[in-house]
Design a protein around this motif. Structure first.
Motif, mmCIF file in Angstrom:
data_model
loop_
_atom_site.group_PDB
_atom_site.id
_atom_site.type_symbol
_atom_site.label_atom_id
_atom_site.label_comp_id
_atom_site.label_asym_id
_atom_site.label_seq_id
_atom_site.Cartn_x
_atom_site.Cartn_y
_atom_site.Cartn_z
ATOM 1 N N VAL A 195 6.211 -34.910 -5.839
ATOM 2 C CA VAL A 195 6.219 -33.833 -6.832
ATOM 3 C C VAL A 195 6.512 -34.475 -8.184
ATOM 4 O O VAL A 195 7.567 -35.090 -8.368
ATOM 5 C CB VAL A 195 7.286 -32.777 -6.489
ATOM 6 C CG1 VAL A 195 7.278 -31.667 -7.534
ATOM 7 C CG2 VAL A 195 7.047 -32.217 -5.104
ATOM 8 N N LEU A 242 4.368 -26.415 -1.397
ATOM 9 C CA LEU A 242 4.618 -27.516 -0.473
ATOM 10 C C LEU A 242 4.609 -27.034 0.973
ATOM 11 O O LEU A 242 4.028 -27.691 1.855
ATOM 12 C CB LEU A 242 5.965 -28.169 -0.803
ATOM 13 C CG LEU A 242 6.052 -28.903 -2.145
ATOM 14 C CD1 LEU A 242 7.506 -29.228 -2.483
ATOM 15 C CD2 LEU A 242 5.221 -30.191 -2.110
ATOM 16 N N ILE A 247 3.836 -29.754 4.173
ATOM 17 C CA ILE A 247 4.524 -31.000 3.810
ATOM 18 C C ILE A 247 5.886 -31.076 4.499
ATOM 19 O O ILE A 247 6.662 -30.123 4.459
ATOM 20 C CB ILE A 247 4.709 -31.100 2.282
ATOM 21 C CG1 ILE A 247 3.357 -31.038 1.565
ATOM 22 C CG2 ILE A 247 5.481 -32.355 1.918
ATOM 23 C CD1 ILE A 247 2.412 -32.150 1.930
ATOM 24 N N ILE A 250 9.099 -35.148 1.200
ATOM 25 C CA ILE A 250 8.900 -34.927 -0.235
ATOM 26 C C ILE A 250 9.639 -35.993 -1.037
ATOM 27 O O ILE A 250 10.826 -36.240 -0.816
ATOM 28 C CB ILE A 250 9.424 -33.535 -0.655
ATOM 29 C CG1 ILE A 250 8.714 -32.431 0.123
ATOM 30 C CG2 ILE A 250 9.256 -33.326 -2.160
ATOM 31 C CD1 ILE A 250 9.398 -31.074 -0.001
#
Length: 337
Positions: A195, A242, A247, A250
């Motif tokens: 991110v 996400l 996901i 992360i």
């Protein structure tokens, strides 16, 4: 008309000058000036006499006046943006302490966008600063150009742009990106994402690129999930995206945003360890029980010394070839990953 009553108020005493100190110490005014000038030659006996006279009289050096006389003050400008990020507070504190330890006086000048640069430059040059330090989120281009034109040394922190005679200190972001990917894979994550607001931050871009390259080398797709800002709010708001992507590993390019991600996972009922999160910077909040964030330490104390070393060398040798120093990072393993 009645005369104005002053009561017990007395007229303020005249400001003590270097002439007064010289007279009290029995030395020349030049000796007083040398005593209060870093690295100037003065005997220990004279130094002690001047300091004692200054203490007795309550004398303080007027650094602004000295700057006007010498065409350059002892002030160093600290140009910074993103002051809501706790890491920036740490960074500025260490820079300020390191400057003071070297007998410089820091001036903090906040900026948030390119348009602020003209105002910041004007303020810096009015103070006849000895140098300028620009931190990662502040726009450097106009500042570098104007300071170069005025012969003011400048050091950039976590900036990718190369300018003649401008030194840089850069965090070892690539190593952080590689290790973040390795750790998430070893921890069992199979759908990874970074991110990052890569368009606004050189550090974010380098960390994201390294992370994705390592994922690719491991045969795993490392998605880039972009955000407008690398801050807490964007971290919290990106969590639904996400989760929709499935996901489970992360890498947030800074801790400030990672804390938002963790709170977003709590909002979604997913703080059960099924989604692993790694941040970067090791801000104080990273160690809080609510986050217990796995991260990378970016040592502000080491970085500050690197910056001041480059700045003082540049002040002594303005024509030196531009240099780049790398700040090492250390992996800090906690519960979030």
């Amino acid at each position: 008309m009645q005369p104005r009553q002053t009561g017990s108020l007395e007229r303020p005493a005249r400001r003590v000058t270097s002439h007064d100190v010289a007279r009290a110490a029995g030395v020349s005014r030049a000796a007083v000036s040398r005593t209060f000038t870093p690295d100037a030659s003065v005997s220990e006996k004279t130094r002690e006499k001047v300091h004692q006279a200054a203490r007795d009289l309550g004398y303080r050096v007027n650094y602004l006046a000295r700057g006007l006389t010498n065409k350059r003050s002892d002030f160093v400008g600290l140009v910074a943006a993103g002051l809501d990020n706790p890491f920036r507070t740490q960074q500025l504190e260490h820079l300020a302490r390191a400057l003071i330890a070297r007998n410089y006086r820091p001036i903090l000048l906040p900026t948030s966008k390119e348009a602020d640069s003209a105002t910041v430059i004007g303020q810096l040059l009015h103070y006849a600063v000895s140098g300028v330090i620009v931190t990662s989120d502040a726009p450097p281009s106009h500042i570098c150009e104007e300071c170069a034109a005025e012969g003011v040394p400048i050091v950039l922190i976590n900036k990718g742009e190369d300018y003649p005679f401008v030194d840089r200190v850069v965090c070892d972001d690539r190593n952080s990106g590689y290790l973040a990917a390795d750790h998430l894979v070893q921890a069992g994550a199979r759908r990874l994402a970074v991110v990052a607001g890569t368009a606004i931050s050189y550090s974010s871009r380098r960390r994201a690129e390294a992370f994705r390259a390592r994922c690719a080398a491991s045969g795993i797709d490392g998605a880039l999930v972009p955000v407008a800002q690398n801050d807490y709010r964007c971290g919290r708001e990106v969590v639904p995206t996400l989760l929709d992507l499935g996901i489970d590993g992360i890498f947030s390019v800074n801790d400030y945003m990672a804390c938002g991600v963790l709170d977003g996972l709590s909002d979604a009922g997913r703080r059960d360890g099924s989604v692993r999160v790694i941040g970067h910077d090791d801000i104080p909040q990273a160690a809080w029980g609510a986050y217990d964030l796995t991260t990378f330490l970016q040592p502000c104390d080491i970085q500050a010394e690197q910056v001041i070393d480059l700045l003082t060398t540049r002040i002594s040798d303005p024509e030196a070839v531009a240099r780049v120093e790398f700040t090492p990072t250390t992996f800090i393993n906690r519960r979030s990953a």
